[in-house]
Structures are given as C-alpha cells and as structure tokens.
Design a protein around this motif. Sequence first.
Motif, short mmCIF file in Angstrom:
data_model
loop_
_atom_site.label_atom_id
_atom_site.label_comp_id
_atom_site.label_asym_id
_atom_site.label_seq_id
_atom_site.Cartn_x
_atom_site.Cartn_y
_atom_site.Cartn_z
N GLN A 23 -13.96 -48.69 32.90
CA GLN A 23 -13.42 -48.01 31.72
C GLN A 23 -13.52 -46.50 31.88
O GLN A 23 -12.55 -45.77 31.63
CB GLN A 23 -14.17 -48.45 30.47
CG GLN A 23 -13.69 -47.79 29.20
CD GLN A 23 -14.70 -47.85 28.06
OE1 GLN A 23 -15.10 -46.84 27.52
NE2 GLN A 23 -15.12 -49.06 27.71
N ASP A 24 -14.68 -46.00 32.31
CA ASP A 24 -14.86 -44.55 32.49
C ASP A 24 -13.81 -43.99 33.44
O ASP A 24 -13.27 -42.90 33.22
CB ASP A 24 -16.25 -44.26 33.04
CG ASP A 24 -17.34 -44.31 31.98
OD1 ASP A 24 -17.01 -44.34 30.78
OD2 ASP A 24 -18.52 -44.33 32.36
N ALA A 25 -13.52 -44.73 34.51
CA ALA A 25 -12.63 -44.23 35.54
C ALA A 25 -11.22 -44.01 35.01
O ALA A 25 -10.61 -42.96 35.22
CB ALA A 25 -12.60 -45.20 36.73
N THR A 66 -7.55 -35.46 26.38
CA THR A 66 -8.63 -35.21 25.44
C THR A 66 -8.76 -36.32 24.41
O THR A 66 -7.83 -37.05 24.11
CB THR A 66 -8.42 -33.87 24.71
OG1 THR A 66 -7.16 -33.91 24.03
CG2 THR A 66 -8.43 -32.72 25.69
N SER A 67 -9.96 -36.40 23.86
CA SER A 67 -10.27 -37.42 22.87
C SER A 67 -11.18 -36.82 21.81
O SER A 67 -12.11 -36.07 22.14
CB SER A 67 -10.97 -38.61 23.53
OG SER A 67 -11.49 -39.50 22.56
N HIS A 68 -10.90 -37.13 20.55
CA HIS A 68 -11.76 -36.66 19.45
C HIS A 68 -12.21 -37.83 18.57
O HIS A 68 -12.52 -37.64 17.39
CB HIS A 68 -11.02 -35.63 18.61
CG HIS A 68 -10.84 -34.32 19.31
ND1 HIS A 68 -9.76 -34.07 20.15
CD2 HIS A 68 -11.61 -33.20 19.34
CE1 HIS A 68 -9.87 -32.85 20.64
NE2 HIS A 68 -10.98 -32.30 20.17
N ALA A 69 -12.23 -39.03 19.14
CA ALA A 69 -12.68 -40.19 18.38
C ALA A 69 -13.24 -41.23 19.36
O ALA A 69 -12.90 -41.24 20.55
CB ALA A 69 -11.54 -40.79 17.58
N TYR A 70 -14.10 -42.09 18.81
CA TYR A 70 -14.65 -43.21 19.56
C TYR A 70 -14.54 -44.47 18.71
O TYR A 70 -14.68 -44.42 17.49
CB TYR A 70 -16.13 -42.99 19.89
CG TYR A 70 -16.39 -41.89 20.90
CD1 TYR A 70 -16.47 -42.18 22.26
CD2 TYR A 70 -16.57 -40.57 20.48
CE1 TYR A 70 -16.71 -41.17 23.17
CE2 TYR A 70 -16.82 -39.56 21.40
CZ TYR A 70 -16.89 -39.87 22.75
OH TYR A 70 -17.12 -38.88 23.65
N LYS A 71 -14.32 -45.58 19.37
CA LYS A 71 -14.39 -46.88 18.70
C LYS A 71 -15.57 -47.65 19.28
O LYS A 71 -15.82 -47.62 20.49
CB LYS A 71 -13.10 -47.67 18.89
CG LYS A 71 -12.70 -47.96 20.32
CD LYS A 71 -11.69 -49.09 20.42
CE LYS A 71 -12.35 -50.42 20.11
NZ LYS A 71 -11.41 -51.56 20.15
N SER A 99 -23.60 -54.05 22.12
CA SER A 99 -22.33 -53.45 21.71
C SER A 99 -21.82 -52.50 22.79
O SER A 99 -22.53 -52.18 23.75
CB SER A 99 -22.49 -52.72 20.38
OG SER A 99 -23.46 -51.69 20.51
N PHE A 100 -20.60 -52.01 22.62
CA PHE A 100 -20.01 -51.07 23.58
C PHE A 100 -19.22 -50.02 22.81
O PHE A 100 -19.04 -50.11 21.59
CB PHE A 100 -19.09 -51.80 24.57
CG PHE A 100 -17.92 -52.51 23.94
CD1 PHE A 100 -16.74 -51.84 23.67
CD2 PHE A 100 -18.01 -53.85 23.59
CE1 PHE A 100 -15.67 -52.48 23.08
CE2 PHE A 100 -16.94 -54.51 22.99
CZ PHE A 100 -15.77 -53.82 22.74
N TYR A 101 -18.73 -49.02 23.53
CA TYR A 101 -17.87 -48.02 22.89
C TYR A 101 -16.76 -47.63 23.87
O TYR A 101 -16.84 -47.90 25.07
CB TYR A 101 -18.67 -46.78 22.47
CG TYR A 101 -19.19 -45.92 23.61
CD1 TYR A 101 -18.37 -44.95 24.19
CD2 TYR A 101 -20.48 -46.06 24.09
CE1 TYR A 101 -18.84 -44.17 25.23
CE2 TYR A 101 -20.96 -45.28 25.12
CZ TYR A 101 -20.13 -44.32 25.69
OH TYR A 101 -20.59 -43.55 26.73
N ALA A 102 -15.73 -46.98 23.32
CA ALA A 102 -14.64 -46.44 24.13
C ALA A 102 -14.05 -45.23 23.42
O ALA A 102 -13.93 -45.23 22.20
CB ALA A 102 -13.55 -47.49 24.37
N PRO A 103 -13.68 -44.19 24.17
CA PRO A 103 -12.98 -43.06 23.55
C PRO A 103 -11.60 -43.47 23.06
O PRO A 103 -10.98 -44.39 23.59
CB PRO A 103 -12.87 -42.04 24.70
CG PRO A 103 -13.80 -42.52 25.77
CD PRO A 103 -13.89 -44.00 25.62
#
Length: 265
Positions: free
Chosen positions: A46-48, A55-60, A77-81
């Motif tokens: 996912q990071d790659a 750019t990102s200004h939110a996370y889920k 749990s996990f997160y993603a931009p």
Amino acid sequence: MGRLGVPPLPNHALATRLADAYRAGTTVVLAAGDVPESLDAAEAIQDAWMASLGTSHAYKLGATIPAVREALNLPRSFYAPVPDDRLFRDGAAVPMAIARQTGVECEYAFRLARDLLPGPDALGEDEIAAAFDAILPAIEIPGTRYGRLAEYGGAALVADAGALGALVVGEPVTGLDPRALGAAPVRLSVDGTTVAEGSGAVMDGGAFGPIHAFVNRARARGRTLRAGEVVVTGSCTGYEVVARGPTIAAHFEALGRSVSLRFAP
C-alpha cells in the motif's frame, strides 16, 4: 513521506498493478501467489503505490469493529491515506469514474489542530485527544480495485488501500470532546427516507477510540500527521448500497449536522 521500520517491499508488481487500476478505473485479478502473506507485507505494498498518487489531507481507518476484523482475519485495524482527488465537500456529485461501486458508510471525521511528528514514543490518550479540534460529518464511499470488496481476504484488502474509493465531508463542529460521542444516533437517508441507523459505539472504544492506535502506528511508520488533516474511523451504519441519482445524506445527532452527496448517473 519517509517511513520508519517498514519492511522491504515484497511485491513491486502488485503495487504497480493497483496504482494503474486506480488511475484507469479498471480491476485487478490476483493469482494465489499475489496475495500478501501478512498485514505488514500488505501495508508495504500500500505504501508503495499510494506514494505515487500525490498529496493527501485525509485518512481512512478500517477494521475498527471487532466483527469486521474477525471476518477479514486481521489481527488489528489499518489505515490508508485518501488522496486529494478523492476528497469531496458536502453536496458533491461524485462521478462514475471515481465511484464504480455505490456503497456508502456514515462516519465521523476528526480534524487535527496541530502537527504530530514521527517517532517511536507513544503518545497518551489525553495528548492525542487535545491534538484534534473539530468533528465533521462524513460519508465514505469504499471502492476496490478487485472485482468485489474483500474478494481476496483481509491482507489483500489492506494492500488495496482498504478499498479506498472517496470521502465526502461536511462542515466542522468545534467545542465537543471527541471522546464523548457515545451512542448518539447516526442515520443514513435516501431522498429523505431513512435506510439505516446506528452509532459510533460499534467501534473499538467508540467513534474516537481507534484514533489512539492510528496516531501512534502512523508516527512509528514515519508519517507526519499535519494540522487540518481529517481522519475517519469506521462506519456507524454499516455498508449500504444506494442508487445513482437520489440525494444520499448522513445525519449525526451529536453534531447537529448532516452531509450529503449524489452519484452522478
């Protein structure tokens, strides 16, 4: 963004395929050997590919409800931009090119008031709560690069940025303790008719509960969390598939606010 302690990428090819499918609106079919073997490996994939999206200004956040973690066989749990081109404001008409799937989830969004810098030292609950200054009503639109949600299990879902689709946020509410939302009703409506109800109480520690683990995990992975960014923590009303065309609205009693969208036909 730099990252601390992230293992080497186990599968560059899958990261490239997911990024290409995100841009083109196409799907990815996995063979057995393509599925990540662990949550850490999935997060590295996912990071790659997420790093290439701007750019990102939110996370889920995802899998913040125990039953969901159990169903996906995930240990945490996990997160993603959420990239800026997938972040919409109240009343948006979300185009089909972005929303191939029209399932929606009503979620609280929490806004950062100050930067939180990377580091291995865990911040305490009170310090984290004080770093957020507003709560916003939000609707998440999950969208997978696979044929259907969670088709290949939990780790593959995380590699796919947790089925990142789009996020619609409303106007902020200040002056509320984000930890005090409790079981306040949240309601989803279609053209004014209620189709689902729930609350943030279904999540670990309530709607704000998953923020603590997210902040410290993100910082340990090398992310700077910046003032003004918002974080959504999970669905209060479950996943509801709705039609294209009508007005979809999420109503949050604790905030005295709603947020709406429609899917462009």
